[in-house]
Motif scaffolding. Sequence first.
Motif, PDB file in Angstrom:
ATOM      1  N   LYS A  64       0.798  -1.217   0.000  1.00  0.00           N
ATOM      2  CA  LYS A  64       0.000   0.000   0.000  1.00  0.00           C
ATOM      3  C   LYS A  64       0.837   1.277   0.000  1.00  0.00           C
ATOM      4  CE  LYS A  64      -3.620  -2.327   2.706  1.00  0.00           C
ATOM      5  NZ  LYS A  64      -4.416  -2.302   3.966  1.00  0.00           N
ATOM      6  N   PHE A  65       2.074   1.180   0.458  1.00  0.00           N
ATOM      7  CA  PHE A  65       2.888   2.386   0.650  1.00  0.00           C
ATOM      8  C   PHE A  65       4.310   2.166   0.162  1.00  0.00           C
ATOM      9  CE2 PHE A  65      -0.286   2.276   4.045  1.00  0.00           C
ATOM     10  CZ  PHE A  65      -0.924   3.486   3.851  1.00  0.00           C
ATOM     11  N   HIS A  66       4.990   3.279  -0.107  1.00  0.00           N
ATOM     12  CA  HIS A  66       6.424   3.216  -0.383  1.00  0.00           C
ATOM     13  C   HIS A  66       7.144   3.136   0.966  1.00  0.00           C
ATOM     14  CE1 HIS A  66      10.315   5.272  -1.993  1.00  0.00           C
ATOM     15  NE2 HIS A  66      10.489   3.996  -1.717  1.00  0.00           N
ATOM     16  N   VAL A  67       7.643   1.953   1.269  1.00  0.00           N
ATOM     17  CA  VAL A  67       8.330   1.691   2.535  1.00  0.00           C
ATOM     18  C   VAL A  67       9.824   1.815   2.325  1.00  0.00           C
ATOM     19  CG1 VAL A  67       8.825  -0.054   4.292  1.00  0.00           C
ATOM     20  CG2 VAL A  67       6.507   0.177   3.389  1.00  0.00           C
ATOM     21  N   CYS A  68      10.501   2.484   3.257  1.00  0.00           N
ATOM     22  CA  CYS A  68      11.956   2.547   3.240  1.00  0.00           C
ATOM     23  C   CYS A  68      12.494   2.019   4.567  1.00  0.00           C
ATOM     24  CB  CYS A  68      12.456   3.964   3.014  1.00  0.00           C
ATOM     25  SG  CYS A  68      14.267   4.082   2.926  1.00  0.00           S
ATOM     26  N   ILE A  69      13.395   1.057   4.487  1.00  0.00           N
ATOM     27  CA  ILE A  69      14.084   0.531   5.667  1.00  0.00           C
ATOM     28  C   ILE A  69      15.323   1.376   5.903  1.00  0.00           C
ATOM     29  CG2 ILE A  69      15.292  -1.452   6.637  1.00  0.00           C
ATOM     30  CD1 ILE A  69      13.488  -3.196   4.802  1.00  0.00           C
ATOM     31  N   LYS A  87      13.027   0.890  -4.357  1.00  0.00           N
ATOM     32  CA  LYS A  87      11.854   0.088  -4.721  1.00  0.00           C
ATOM     33  C   LYS A  87      12.259  -1.265  -5.312  1.00  0.00           C
ATOM     34  CE  LYS A  87       8.613   3.908  -5.198  1.00  0.00           C
ATOM     35  NZ  LYS A  87       7.583   4.568  -6.037  1.00  0.00           N
ATOM     36  N   GLY A  88      13.221  -1.901  -4.649  1.00  0.00           N
ATOM     37  CA  GLY A  88      13.639  -3.236  -5.043  1.00  0.00           C
ATOM     38  C   GLY A  88      14.798  -3.295  -6.011  1.00  0.00           C
ATOM     39  N   GLU A  89      15.230  -2.168  -6.546  1.00  0.00           N
ATOM     40  CA  GLU A  89      16.342  -2.147  -7.505  1.00  0.00           C
ATOM     41  C   GLU A  89      17.655  -1.907  -6.758  1.00  0.00           C
ATOM     42  OE1 GLU A  89      18.032   0.448 -11.302  1.00  0.00           O
ATOM     43  OE2 GLU A  89      15.975   0.774 -10.578  1.00  0.00           O
ATOM     44  N   LEU A  90      18.524  -2.911  -6.745  1.00  0.00           N
ATOM     45  CA  LEU A  90      19.795  -2.816  -6.036  1.00  0.00           C
ATOM     46  C   LEU A  90      20.708  -1.770  -6.663  1.00  0.00           C
ATOM     47  CD1 LEU A  90      20.550  -6.600  -5.392  1.00  0.00           C
ATOM     48  CD2 LEU A  90      20.174  -4.858  -3.634  1.00  0.00           C
ATOM     49  N   LYS A  91      21.363  -0.995  -5.793  1.00  0.00           N
ATOM     50  CA  LYS A  91      22.258   0.060  -6.264  1.00  0.00           C
ATOM     51  C   LYS A  91      23.720  -0.216  -5.916  1.00  0.00           C
ATOM     52  CE  LYS A  91      18.864   2.676  -7.748  1.00  0.00           C
ATOM     53  NZ  LYS A  91      18.687   2.966  -9.193  1.00  0.00           N
ATOM     54  N   VAL A  92      23.974  -1.025  -4.884  1.00  0.00           N
ATOM     55  CA  VAL A  92      25.340  -1.299  -4.425  1.00  0.00           C
ATOM     56  C   VAL A  92      25.444  -2.762  -4.015  1.00  0.00           C
ATOM     57  CG1 VAL A  92      25.763   1.068  -3.631  1.00  0.00           C
ATOM     58  CG2 VAL A  92      24.785  -0.618  -2.046  1.00  0.00           C
ATOM     59  N   GLY A  93      26.676  -3.201  -3.704  1.00  0.00           N
ATOM     60  CA  GLY A  93      26.917  -4.550  -3.235  1.00  0.00           C
ATOM     61  C   GLY A  93      26.855  -4.644  -1.717  1.00  0.00           C
ATOM     62  N   TRP A  94      27.036  -5.863  -1.210  1.00  0.00           N
ATOM     63  CA  TRP A  94      26.866  -6.064   0.231  1.00  0.00           C
ATOM     64  C   TRP A  94      27.978  -5.407   1.043  1.00  0.00           C
ATOM     65  CZ3 TRP A  94      30.031  -8.248   3.854  1.00  0.00           C
ATOM     66  CH2 TRP A  94      31.092  -9.040   3.413  1.00  0.00           C
ATOM     67  N   GLU A  95      29.187  -5.316   0.502  1.00  0.00           N
ATOM     68  CA  GLU A  95      30.273  -4.711   1.271  1.00  0.00           C
ATOM     69  C   GLU A  95      30.049  -3.214   1.459  1.00  0.00           C
ATOM     70  OE1 GLU A  95      34.243  -7.249   0.681  1.00  0.00           O
ATOM     71  OE2 GLU A  95      33.581  -6.222  -1.150  1.00  0.00           O
ATOM     72  N   GLU A  96      29.456  -2.563   0.469  1.00  0.00           N
ATOM     73  CA  GLU A  96      29.144  -1.131   0.604  1.00  0.00           C
ATOM     74  C   GLU A  96      27.957  -0.906   1.539  1.00  0.00           C
ATOM     75  OE1 GLU A  96      31.185  -1.730  -3.269  1.00  0.00           O
ATOM     76  OE2 GLU A  96      29.423  -2.639  -2.351  1.00  0.00           O
ATOM     77  N   ALA A  97      26.993  -1.833   1.516  1.00  0.00           N
ATOM     78  CA  ALA A  97      25.751  -1.647   2.264  1.00  0.00           C
ATOM     79  C   ALA A  97      25.793  -2.221   3.663  1.00  0.00           C
ATOM     80  CB  ALA A  97      24.599  -2.291   1.492  1.00  0.00           C
ATOM     81  N   GLY A  98      26.604  -3.281   3.880  1.00  0.00           N
ATOM     82  CA  GLY A  98      26.469  -4.097   5.081  1.00  0.00           C
ATOM     83  C   GLY A  98      25.603  -5.302   4.752  1.00  0.00           C
ATOM     84  N   ASP A  99      25.863  -6.424   5.395  1.00  0.00           N
ATOM     85  CA  ASP A  99      25.211  -7.670   4.970  1.00  0.00           C
ATOM     86  C   ASP A  99      23.705  -7.681   5.196  1.00  0.00           C
ATOM     87  OD1 ASP A  99      25.421  -7.846   7.754  1.00  0.00           O
ATOM     88  OD2 ASP A  99      26.651  -9.664   7.731  1.00  0.00           O
TER      89      ASP A  99
END
Length: 325
Positions: A64-69, A87-99
């Motif tokens: 129902k909503f645009h949710v951001c974690i 919105k589900g489209e990955l922008k970076v890898g896990w090392e940049e983001a944290g696991d």
Amino acid sequence: MEVNLLDLLNPYLWAVNLRNFLYDRNVLKVCKLGVPVISVGNLSVGGTGKSSLVRYISEYLSKKFHVCILSRGYGRKTKGTLLVSYKGELKVGWEEAGDEPFMLAKVLKGVSVVVDEIRCRGGFYAVEKLRAEILILDDGFQHRRIYRDFDILLLKKEDLKDHLLPYGRLREPLSSLFRADAIVLSYQELNEWDIKLEKPVFKLYRKNWRILDGEGNPVHELKNLEVIAFAGLGDNEQFFKTLDNLGIKVIKKISFRDHYDYKDLKLSQDKLYITTLKDIVKLPSYKNVYYLDYSLDVPGLIELLENAIIRRHRAGSSAGRATDS
């Protein structure tokens, strides 16, 4: 909740209590982000199912909503505000983001994920730049700088008899339960238990267990084969115990520290391995490594959130439209 003598003599207790006192008296100020904020956290160091509950809530609300974690991004190799996914489209890898943020970004379609060590800054970015309509704070109970509309606290049975750091695994005393709007009791499928409190209490069940390959495809025949299990969680024993309960033939269990990067991991090509979703997102694509996934059931929690958050969101949106006109 009584505080035992060991905790009373612990300087950490007094530091935590002073900080909470300053927030409770508005000496330390909070930032308000202008959209509903749900915090999901716990009292203890290690796994209680926070990320799984964030996933569960996000999947529902994102219909129902645009949710951001919003996460701190523990262990990442970057700093500042970072957009992990839109919105589900990955922008970076896990090392940049944290696991953990990367794991959530990879499995949640339609949900955005932002990491920032200064979470107020990251929250304003999510609202102003991404137009997020609801924010979910991952591991947010101790992060009191952001105002939240609803505080969910996960509790393990072991927490009730534990001690504060460094003598135990508690980050706050049990008396901090009063700050939560709702309590969620973890791991009910392993050992059903209950607690009586003057606030809503819910039970978390993990169900619909499934074994998947690195591409997310079901692997049914693995139950009849021998596997080596490994994990780098806050509580690896929960994972190993679950495998035993599911009747999976584990010939060896390897336990790594939480957030382990697996750079030195060496696997045998003639062996089969099973791990967790959090761990497999950090690995290259191995044909002989699988992971265990599941669904959550927390009866009554979503309905409570709808009443406490969704209606408030709609009321705020209506007021905003009236003002704009």
